[in-house]
Design an enzyme around this catalytic site. Structure first.
Site, PDB file in Angstrom:
ATOM      1  N   GLY A   1       0.785  -1.238   0.000  1.00 36.32           N
ATOM      2  CA  GLY A   1       0.000   0.000   0.000  1.00 36.32           C
ATOM      3  C   GLY A   1       0.812   1.281   0.000  1.00 36.32           C
TER       4      GLY A   1
ATOM      5  CB  ILE B   1     -12.767  -4.407 -11.861  1.00 34.10           C
ATOM      6  CG1 ILE B   1     -11.477  -3.833 -11.262  1.00 34.10           C
ATOM      7  CG2 ILE B   1     -13.990  -3.618 -11.385  1.00 34.10           C
ATOM      8  CD1 ILE B   1     -11.369  -3.962  -9.756  1.00 34.10           C
TER       9      ILE B   1
ATOM     10  CG  ASN C   1      -4.762  -0.951 -12.604  1.00 32.21           C
ATOM     11  OD1 ASN C   1      -4.490  -1.099 -11.402  1.00 32.21           O
ATOM     12  ND2 ASN C   1      -4.244  -1.724 -13.540  1.00 32.21           N
TER      13      ASN C   1
ATOM     14  CG  HIS D   1       0.382  -2.854 -15.810  1.00 30.42           C
ATOM     15  ND1 HIS D   1      -0.066  -4.033 -15.254  1.00 30.42           N
ATOM     16  CD2 HIS D   1       1.405  -3.193 -16.629  1.00 30.42           C
ATOM     17  CE1 HIS D   1       0.651  -5.038 -15.730  1.00 30.42           C
ATOM     18  NE2 HIS D   1       1.548  -4.548 -16.568  1.00 30.42           N
TER      19      HIS D   1
ATOM     20  CG  ASP E   1      -3.122  -5.027 -17.139  1.00 30.20           C
ATOM     21  OD1 ASP E   1      -3.512  -4.331 -16.187  1.00 30.20           O
ATOM     22  OD2 ASP E   1      -2.404  -6.024 -17.012  1.00 30.20           O
TER      23      ASP E   1
END
Ligand code: GRF
Length: 190
Positions: free
Chosen positions: A15, A88, A102, A104, A145
């Site tokens: 995190g 998701i 997101n 990546h 992705d």
């Protein structure tokens, strides 16, 4: 922008990106991190959330697959995936169209897709022998992705780089770009 925008961060691991994003928006006039959600009860992201005074929750696969999960996101405007490993579900993509972002840790479309997460990405990049990697910040659709790219940033790979050293370079890029790209994207739509 006159409406307050609430973010939920989904994270599966340490995190550090979640923390960096939360700190970036701590004093923001319109955007704030409302909650941090994780699929792992023992993920270090919960410790970080506690320190940041942000509520954090754990959910199971079944809860995530069930549309009633949306109730947990009632006040949320955007979902930020910061090291979140599950696909998701469709109902969530539909409920948050162009409102899930997101990061990546590679330059998509290369080194993306199922199984390409965490260490796997960096190992594959190093093994391929290419001379650069980077980050891709993108919108989330129903495939891993594959959503619209909002921003990419690159770093060089030198001779003695390993998956471990590449992780560090990638984190530097993530910390520098992710919060700002989130902010700019949201502001451009509100
Ligand atoms: C980041 O490199 C992110 O891009 C990837 O997983 C890592 C998570 O790191 N998907 P952290 O949990 O934010 O420290």
């Amino acid at each position: 922008m006159n409406k307050n925008i609430n973010l939920a961060i989904l994270a599966s691991g340490s995190g550090s990106n979640a923390e960096n994003i939360a700190k970036y928006f701590e004093t923001h006039p319109h955007i704030q991190v409302k909650e941090i959600l994780s699929n792992k009860a023992n993920a270090f992201v919960h410790e970080r959330a506690k320190q940041l005074d942000i509520p954090s929750f754990t959910f199971s696969k079944n809860e995530f697959q069930d549309t009633s999960f949306i109730k947990r996101l009632e006040d949320i405007d955007y979902i930020i995936l910061a090291g979140f490993l599950w696909l998701i579900p469709k109902y969530l993509v539909k409920a948050f169209p162009n409102r899930i972002i997101n990061i990546h840790p590679a330059l998509l479309p290369n080194f993306g897709g199922k199984g390409m997460y965490g260490e796997n990405v960096h190992k594959a990049v190093i093994e391929s022998g290419i001379k650069e990697s980077g980050i891709t910040i993108h919108l989330v659709n129903e495939e891993y992705d594959k959503g619209e790219v909002l921003h990419q940033a690159k770093c060089e790979i030198i001779g003695d780089d390993t998956a471990e050293s590449l992780v560090k370079k990638i984190h530097v890029l993530e910390f520098e770009h992710f919060p700002r790209v989130i902010e700019e994207y949201i502001q451009s739509r509100n």
